[in-house]
Design a protein around this motif. Sequence first.
Motif, PDB file in Angstrom:
ATOM      1  N   TRP A   1      -3.170 -73.865  32.299  1.00  0.00           N
ATOM      2  CA  TRP A   1      -2.491 -73.733  30.910  1.00  0.00           C
ATOM      3  C   TRP A   1      -3.316 -72.754  29.886  1.00  0.00           C
ATOM      4  N   ILE A   2      -2.207 -71.378  29.623  1.00  0.00           N
ATOM      5  CA  ILE A   2      -2.862 -70.259  29.109  1.00  0.00           C
ATOM      6  C   ILE A   2      -1.968 -69.592  28.138  1.00  0.00           C
TER       7      ILE A   2
ATOM      8  N   TRP B   1       2.234 -70.335  24.554  1.00  0.00           N
ATOM      9  CA  TRP B   1       1.221 -70.938  25.752  1.00  0.00           C
ATOM     10  C   TRP B   1       2.163 -71.330  26.743  1.00  0.00           C
ATOM     11  N   ASP B   2       1.909 -71.357  28.145  1.00  0.00           N
ATOM     12  CA  ASP B   2       2.752 -71.871  29.079  1.00  0.00           C
ATOM     13  C   ASP B   2       1.973 -72.072  30.394  1.00  0.00           C
TER      14      ASP B   2
ATOM     15  N   SER C   1      -7.572 -76.895  29.453  1.00  0.00           N
ATOM     16  CA  SER C   1      -7.974 -75.820  30.289  1.00  0.00           C
ATOM     17  C   SER C   1      -9.365 -74.936  29.315  1.00  0.00           C
ATOM     18  N   SER C   2      -9.823 -74.195  30.128  1.00  0.00           N
ATOM     19  CA  SER C   2     -10.971 -73.565  29.374  1.00  0.00           C
ATOM     20  C   SER C   2     -10.591 -72.333  28.316  1.00  0.00           C
ATOM     21  N   VAL C   3      -9.240 -71.939  28.397  1.00  0.00           N
ATOM     22  CA  VAL C   3      -8.641 -71.088  27.342  1.00  0.00           C
ATOM     23  C   VAL C   3      -8.508 -71.885  26.026  1.00  0.00           C
ATOM     24  N   PHE C   4      -7.887 -73.381  26.248  1.00  0.00           N
ATOM     25  CA  PHE C   4      -7.481 -74.290  25.163  1.00  0.00           C
ATOM     26  C   PHE C   4      -8.725 -74.519  24.469  1.00  0.00           C
TER      27      PHE C   4
END
Length: 260
Positions: free
Chosen positions: A98-99, A106-107, A226-229
């Motif tokens: 999830w990025i 985002w998608d 996710s790490s990005v989130f």
Amino acid sequence: MKRSWIAAAFLAILGTPLAAEHLPEIPGTGFEVHTHGRLFVYHGDLSGMVEYVGRFEDPELEFRYRSMTVGGYYRLHRNVKAGAFYRLQAGAHHDDDWIVTTYPEWDWRDTSRRFEHLVMVDVTPRFLLDFLPGGNWVGSVKNRYAYNFFNDHQTLLVRPGLTWFWLVDREPVLNVSAQYATYLSLNFGDRFWYRHGPYLNVLYHVTPFLVVDASLARQAIYWTESSVFQRRHPNEAYVRNTYAPWVLDVGLIVSLRTNR
């Protein structure tokens, strides 16, 4: 002053959908169709296996995941088999997929052409439960460890089950199994028990060499941010992080014996 408050409220309303774009849409329930084909070649205590799997997943039953697995089993004991396998898969989604695609959008990452390599080992003890009515009952517990070279994820599958065999002249005609699959995360996510669910499986022996395999399952799958989130929204969590699909799995099994 009144106009400024109205303008601010109007902008807030317009901004609400945008503010939620960083949250993934994880449906509470869904329906998936899995397909598979397996070839077994038996020789004494050894049995080689080649397996192909394809999955049509939500949303809209999109064909996304596919894998090829090769390996085999060795009978350590009359009631115990051990196996080792290599798997090549594409289309799998993990928590960190999830990025941000094109900011601020985002998608889920398109993984249809991302190939991942896994190795797996398992041990499966089986027990004849002849004290049950009819005597044609077998209990088993599959234990499978998997390592994914793509992201170093390590998982453990523990799947106890109970199978009833319908035999005619000592030849199998129908197997009916009730099992409960539990997937344990050994080094990722925030849930140790990240996927689990019961399923009912039926095997129909068309010939001694060909079997039709069908099962129906209800899964519960937990997603971790996710790490990005987490970097961009450290004080937030997904509104929904559990996906509970019904899964229909159908396939064919071909068995060949070189020493029969």
